[in-house]
Scaffold this active site. Structure first.
Site, PDB file in Angstrom:
ATOM      1  N   CYS A  60      90.207 -11.824  37.782  1.00 30.73           N
ATOM      2  CA  CYS A  60      89.090 -11.666  38.712  1.00 30.73           C
ATOM      3  C   CYS A  60      88.374 -13.005  38.926  1.00 30.73           C
ATOM      4  CB  CYS A  60      88.109 -10.629  38.170  1.00 30.73           C
ATOM      5  SG  CYS A  60      86.723 -10.311  39.297  1.00 30.73           S
ATOM      6  N   CYS A  64      81.144 -12.800  35.787  1.00 32.49           N
ATOM      7  CA  CYS A  64      80.344 -11.870  34.979  1.00 32.49           C
ATOM      8  C   CYS A  64      80.474 -12.254  33.502  1.00 32.49           C
ATOM      9  CB  CYS A  64      80.813 -10.437  35.196  1.00 32.49           C
ATOM     10  SG  CYS A  64      80.858  -9.933  36.942  1.00 32.49           S
ATOM     11  N   CYS A  67      82.510 -10.066  30.942  1.00 28.57           N
ATOM     12  CA  CYS A  67      83.772  -9.439  31.327  1.00 28.57           C
ATOM     13  C   CYS A  67      85.014 -10.217  30.882  1.00 28.57           C
ATOM     14  CB  CYS A  67      83.826  -9.235  32.838  1.00 28.57           C
ATOM     15  SG  CYS A  67      85.289  -8.315  33.357  1.00 28.57           S
ATOM     16  N   CYS A 104      88.837   7.985  36.839  1.00 28.39           N
ATOM     17  CA  CYS A 104      88.315   6.804  37.520  1.00 28.39           C
ATOM     18  C   CYS A 104      89.320   5.658  37.455  1.00 28.39           C
ATOM     19  CB  CYS A 104      86.999   6.371  36.874  1.00 28.39           C
ATOM     20  SG  CYS A 104      86.146   5.065  37.796  1.00 28.39           S
ATOM     21  N   CYS A 136      87.413   8.984  41.079  1.00 28.03           N
ATOM     22  CA  CYS A 136      86.392   7.941  41.192  1.00 28.03           C
ATOM     23  C   CYS A 136      87.096   6.588  41.230  1.00 28.03           C
ATOM     24  CB  CYS A 136      85.455   8.017  39.986  1.00 28.03           C
ATOM     25  SG  CYS A 136      84.213   6.710  39.897  1.00 28.03           S
ATOM     26  N   CYS A 196      77.870   6.457  41.604  1.00 28.08           N
ATOM     27  CA  CYS A 196      77.844   6.248  40.152  1.00 28.08           C
ATOM     28  C   CYS A 196      77.352   4.825  39.924  1.00 28.08           C
ATOM     29  CB  CYS A 196      79.248   6.447  39.577  1.00 28.08           C
ATOM     30  SG  CYS A 196      79.382   6.074  37.811  1.00 28.08           S
ATOM     31  N   ARG A 268      75.720   9.011  31.632  1.00 31.42           N
ATOM     32  CA  ARG A 268      76.976   8.830  30.898  1.00 31.42           C
ATOM     33  C   ARG A 268      76.808   7.871  29.720  1.00 31.42           C
ATOM     34  NH1 ARG A 268      80.727   7.792  34.909  1.00 31.42           N
ATOM     35  NH2 ARG A 268      80.862  10.039  35.088  1.00 31.42           N
TER      36      ARG A 268
END
Length: 332
Positions: A60, A64, A67, A104, A136, A196, A268
């Site tokens: 990616c 972040c 991550c 998901c 999802c 979400c 969650r």
């Protein structure tokens, strides 16, 4: 809170001061209030069981700080191209057999691009939907047209976390803005897809930042249907690798406050559960959590497996929530 057994009002006009007053309550008092609100709006003892699969891993371009899938960090995560539809449907079927009702799919993209990979994801969405699972996706930023295509393919929910407060955000991510996140949530909502959105605690933020994120979520024109509360899982090679573990009391405070502010949401208990005892998780359920991810991994980080969670459900007397429960209620 209203008296005489009436429901607490649903509100989208919470002030920061009101949220602070809730968040800073003595923790046992906070749990009792959250449990009371939870009982008013939700079936207590019922927990939504979800499974998260990484359909495209690593590489990616974002930065972040938490991550392991960011290409710029050396975390040992192998880059994998997009899985095939058959691979995804096999995983979805296994998740269904393990008791999950929501599946998901996550892809390590900055944003959706209108290309062959997106067309493939749309086919995955159709296939998982046909299995009778709530499907999802979390695919990064998207525009109105892409949200509509996902809706037409049968997407039930879209995850796009705020991560933290607007004030703390640029200390964690610089490759997109807070408004980019809010714009994506707006596109998802306008397409008629369930939203979400939650965040991560343990990123070096303050309590004020946690309150700020909850304020943003609870004052959206419509509350998210699902609010994940994640505890940072520090990964070697990321800038946040040395962050201390979040305590169960911090998780309880976030979950309970979210429950009181957004009574109809599924709150969650997400990342970080692998490090929590059954007793600690029970406290989170008591405070209003009513959704978990199950399965051996959350994208790339460890998570309790199906058998472990089944044993916990039996011990605590919890029942899995059925699929599409909101839709069923609307059509009754």
């Amino acid at each position: 809170m209203t008296q005489n057994g009436q429901k607490t009002d649903l509100r989208n006009n919470w002030s920061l001061e009101e949220i602070k007053a809730i968040y800073y309550k003595p923790v046992l008092e906070l749990i009792v209030e959250a449990a009371t609100v939870h009982k008013q709006y939700q079936a207590t003892g019922e927990v939504q069981v979800c499974t998260l699969l990484s359909v495209k891993t690593g590489g990616c371009p974002e930065d972040c700080s938490y991550c392991p899938q960011a290409a710029r960090y050396h975390t040992g995560v192998d880059v994998h191209k997009l899985l095939s539809k058959d691979q995804v449907l096999t995983s979805a079927q296994r998740a269904k057999e393990g008791g999950s009702t929501r599946f998901c799919m996550g892809a390590a993209w900055r944003e959706i691009r209108d290309n062959r990979d997106f067309d493939q994801v749309l086919e995955m969405v159709k296939g998982v939907n046909e299995l009778g699972l709530e499907v999802c996706c979390t695919l990064g930023m998207l525009n109105e047209y892409q949200a509509q295509r996902l809706k037409e393919a049968g997407l039930y929910a879209y995850n796009h976390n705020l991560d933290t407060s607007e004030e703390h955000y640029d200390k964690i991510i610089t490759t997109r803005t807070y408004n980019d996140r809010l714009d994506t949530l707006e596109h998802v909502r306008e397409a008629g897809i369930s939203v979400c959105s939650g965040g991560i605690i343990g990123l070096g933020e303050t309590d004020e930042d946690r309150i700020g994120m909850l304020h943003t979520l609870s004052t959206l024109p419509q509350h998210p249907e699902s609010v994940p509360v994640n505890a940072l899982v520090p990964v070697k090679g990321t800038p946040l690798a040395e962050q201390p573990r979040v305590s169960v009391w911090e998780m309880v405070r976030m979950i309970a406050t979210a429950r009181i502010l957004m009574p109809q949401a599924m709150v969650r208990l997400s990342a970080g559960r692998e490090q929590m005892s059954v007793t600690e998780q029970a406290l989170c359920f008591l405070a209003g959590a009513n959704s978990i991810f199950t399965g051996e991994k959350l994208l790339t980080t460890p998570n309790p497996d199906f058998d472990t969670d089944k044993a916990m459900f039996e011990l605590l007397g919890l029942q899995p929530r059925q699929s599409f429960k909101e839709v069923a209620a609307e059509t009754c």
